[in-house]
Design a protein around this motif. Structure first.
Motif, PDB file in Angstrom:
ATOM      1  N   ARG A  33       9.167  33.693 112.938  1.00 43.53           N
ATOM      2  CA  ARG A  33       9.122  32.525 111.870  1.00 43.53           C
ATOM      3  C   ARG A  33       9.231  31.209 112.350  1.00 43.53           C
ATOM      4  NH1 ARG A  33      12.292  36.961 110.244  1.00 43.53           N
ATOM      5  NH2 ARG A  33      11.793  37.935 108.387  1.00 43.53           N
ATOM      6  N   ALA A  91       6.763  28.817 114.396  1.00 42.90           N
ATOM      7  CA  ALA A  91       5.784  30.148 113.750  1.00 42.90           C
ATOM      8  C   ALA A  91       4.858  30.499 114.751  1.00 42.90           C
ATOM      9  CB  ALA A  91       5.352  29.920 112.523  1.00 42.90           C
ATOM     10  N   THR A 126       6.973  29.142 103.111  1.00 43.65           N
ATOM     11  CA  THR A 126       7.443  30.570 103.065  1.00 43.65           C
ATOM     12  C   THR A 126       8.968  30.591 102.292  1.00 43.65           C
ATOM     13  OG1 THR A 126       6.129  31.050 105.055  1.00 43.65           O
ATOM     14  CG2 THR A 126       7.995  32.526 104.324  1.00 43.65           C
ATOM     15  N   SER A 166      12.487  29.473 105.613  1.00 43.55           N
ATOM     16  CA  SER A 166      11.695  30.599 106.066  1.00 43.55           C
ATOM     17  C   SER A 166      12.435  31.325 107.122  1.00 43.55           C
ATOM     18  CB  SER A 166      10.744  29.545 106.854  1.00 43.55           C
ATOM     19  OG  SER A 166       9.588  30.472 107.180  1.00 43.55           O
ATOM     20  N   GLY A 167      13.036  32.393 106.496  1.00 39.38           N
ATOM     21  CA  GLY A 167      13.783  33.353 107.425  1.00 39.38           C
ATOM     22  C   GLY A 167      15.029  32.558 108.250  1.00 39.38           C
ATOM     23  N   GLN A 184       1.755  32.746 108.661  1.00 38.49           N
ATOM     24  CA  GLN A 184       2.909  33.814 108.707  1.00 38.49           C
ATOM     25  C   GLN A 184       2.065  34.792 109.503  1.00 38.49           C
ATOM     26  OE1 GLN A 184       4.258  34.862 104.770  1.00 38.49           O
ATOM     27  NE2 GLN A 184       3.586  32.954 103.819  1.00 38.49           N
ATOM     28  N   ARG A 229      10.151  37.939 113.341  1.00 37.45           N
ATOM     29  CA  ARG A 229       9.702  38.559 111.797  1.00 37.45           C
ATOM     30  C   ARG A 229       8.811  40.073 112.065  1.00 37.45           C
ATOM     31  NH1 ARG A 229       5.817  35.235 107.631  1.00 37.45           N
ATOM     32  NH2 ARG A 229       5.819  37.057 105.811  1.00 37.45           N
ATOM     33  N   ASP A 278       9.567  38.198 102.943  1.00 36.69           N
ATOM     34  CA  ASP A 278       9.099  36.637 102.813  1.00 36.69           C
ATOM     35  C   ASP A 278       7.702  36.785 102.136  1.00 36.69           C
ATOM     36  OD1 ASP A 278      10.597  35.633 104.669  1.00 36.69           O
ATOM     37  OD2 ASP A 278       9.802  36.871 106.370  1.00 36.69           O
TER      38      ASP A 278
END
Length: 582
Positions: A168, A154, A402, A130-131, A582, A174, A395
């Motif tokens: 993230r 997140a 994610t 996730s990133g 997200q 993000r 994403d």
């Protein structure tokens, strides 16, 4: 009797004496072994270092259209970039005050560890990161302009000055929204995109170093179009789009400014008399080496459609490579893309989509003089599956987790999206490295899919121009008389001219974003005080979330899976419980 007793006693004494002697001898032997051991050098315990794998990047996911469309009419320069092997230090988050809205803990339903591991953005387990991928050497994954920023979770941080920062699960940034309305996206590969809306319908979308486009309305007669002036390598050119509304959202749909003769479209669709070999000349290009093993051109081409397929893939990867090299915070390290190469069946699916796009343009060519919109974009029409080539990383959601899709990944839409939906369920046909797993179902914003399709249409048009102008060269056959007619400009083509101030506008927006973003990040890190944060956590019910956040602006109802879309975030529910934020 006495003699006998005396003998037994004597024997007992001898036995005892023997046992003592044996014990003393055994003890001496042990002592000797210890001395020998002390004389030997100590052997270190074996260590196991985890292999370092550079992850490919993920087009930043836009909260709303317009989204950035890469598309250079001029291939990027072949200037190489050879980063070192500096590994960023571990970043444990350094929990700071100031977050006013925390949206999801690190614990996924499958995990049981309440303490997040040290995170340097590298080597994510599980295949669906996730990133937080490898950044360029010396750049911390959780930083703006090199400064370490947020804890690993997140979160949306609200700055006292009115801006906000969305992070993230690994703490990497993000999205940043500034108080003056600018939206700054950070793709999973670190490439930054800034979107600013100006009065009069002008939209400026800028990447690093002045790359991007300026969008504005274009009125020709009684028809309103959308013009984008792109600036790449200090060269400006314009493209035209038509607005199309779906579920209250306006999409920009690519529209050619020139059309070829019907015979030329038929030629591009028809197999050649015999397969041809073509020398592309990519062997020494840095972008081709960067994606080595992932994309391999066909050795021979049976028809122009397959030639256009390789043209499309090559141009997409060149543009993405240029975007990486232009952004100092992006991941500039090549990964082992050869481990998951594009397979022949996937390339065939892309070639089939190229043919569908040629059919679409041929149909538009027949009604171009009316200047009327030609119906919905292909992905809304339901005419068979549609294939998308990812132009830049973003994403996406995969089963509540994610994961990224990156440039050159291939997606397939098997059925039209539901009415008024903001997202569609897509199958991943091909992916690289740590991207979303091949064969998985992912949820992708319709606005992002339309931009992918726009990029395909524009690149295919560019390839058609080269196919015509380079006939008889490098192995390409000479055009037959039926396909040799001149291209015809659309009625609105004369009105399409690049904006003279586009380059300066992009440069100014990028510079302003540098300062504004750092201010928002600093304010978010320093804290705003006040009440404890409202929290949306994994496992909460729909009722719990609505009590905290209120009703969403949009809902994607996918049966057991629902996606709530708010202004600042997207919440995914599976069976009525929060699985991702997200």
């Amino acid at each position: 009797m006495n003699i006998i007793r005396t003998g037994k006693a004597a024997r007992s004494g001898w036995i005892g004496t023997g046992i003592v002697i044996l014990l003393l001898a055994f003890s001496a032997a042990l002592g000797a072994q210890d001395k020998d051991k002390d004389k030997k050098p100590s052997k270190p315990a074996p260590t196991h270092s985890a292999p370092s794998r550079s992850a490919p990047a993920p087009h930043s996911e836009a909260a709303a259209p317009p989204t950035h469309e890469h598309g250079a009419s001029t291939p990027p320069s072949n200037t190489g970039h050879n980063p070192g092997n500096t590994t960023p230090p571990a970043n444990n988050g350094n929990n700071r005050p100031g977050g006013t809205t925390v949206y999801s803990p690190n614990n996924r339903p499958s995990g049981g560890n309440n303490t997040p591991p040290a995170n340097n953005g590298n080597n994510r387990p599980g295949g669906n990161p996730s990133g937080g991928f490898n950044r360029s050497p010396g750049t911390n994954a959780n930083s703006v302009n090199g400064r370490s920023s947020f804890p690993a979770r997140a979160t949306i941080y609200h700055a006292p000055g009115g801006g906000q920062v969305q992070t993230r699960a690994d703490g990497s940034i993000r999205e940043v929204r500034t108080s003056n309305g600018a939206i700054i996206h950070h793709a999973p590969d670190g490439v930054r995109r800034v979107e600013v809306v100006r009065p009069g319908g002008r939209v400026i979308v800028a990447n690093a170093r002045g790359i991007g486009y300026v969008q504005r309305p274009l009125v020709v007669g009684n028809t309103t179009f959308i013009q984008r002036t792109y600036v790449v390598n200090n060269v400006s050119y314009a493209r035209v789009y038509r607005p199309w509304v779906w579920g209250g959202v306006s999409f920009s749909v690519y529209t050619p400014v020139r059309f070829y003769s019907p015979g030329f479209y038929a030629y591009a669709y028809t197999p050649w008399a015999r397969p041809i070999a073509y020398g592309w000349g990519w062997g020494g290009s840095p972008w081709f080496g960067f994606y080595g093993g992932w994309f391999t051109p066909y050795p021979y081409y049976a028809s122009p459609a397959f030639w256009l397929t390789d043209y499309l893939m090559a141009q997409t990867l060149q543009d993405a490579y240029q975007a990486r090299m232009a952004d100092a915070a992006a991941n500039a390290q090549a990964a082992n893309y050869g481990a998951t190469p594009l397979t022949p069946d996937v390339k065939q699916a892309i070639a089939d989509e190229v043919k569908r796009q040629l059919d679409q343009e041929r149909a538009e060519q027949q009604s171009v003089n009316s200047m009327q919109a030609s119906g919905p974009p292909p992905m809304f029409s339901g005419n068979g599956p549609h294939v998308f080539v990812v132009a830049s990383s973003l994403d996406v959601d995969s089963g509540g987790q994610t994961c990224p899709v990156t440039e050159g990944d291939v997606l397939q839409l098997n059925s039209p999206p539901p009415p008024n939906a903001a997202y569609a369920q897509i199958v991943v046909l091909a992916s690289k490295g740590q991207d979303c797993r091949k064969g998985s179902m992912v949820s992708v914003a319709l606005a992002d899919l339309q931009e992918m399709q726009n990029q395909m249409r524009a690149t295919i048009d560019q390839g058609l121009g080269d196919l015509q102008s380079k006939q008889g060269q490098g192995g390409l056959p000479t055009l037959p008389p039926s396909a040799a007619g001149q291209a015809t400009n659309a009625p609105y083509a004369a009105q399409v001219k690049p904006d003279a101030t586009a380059a300066s506008d992009l440069s100014q927006v990028s510079q302003d974003a540098d300062r504004a973003e750092q201010d928002v990040v600093n304010q978010s890190m320093s804290g705003s005080g006040g009440a404890p944060p409202a929290t949306v956590a994994l496992g909460q019910s729909i009722q719990d979330v609505e009590a905290i956040m209120g009703k969403p602006s949009n809902v994607a109802d996918l049966g057991s899976k629902k996606i709530y879309v708010y202004k600042d975030l997207k919440i995914t529910f599976v069976d009525g419980k929060v699985t991702d934020v997200q």
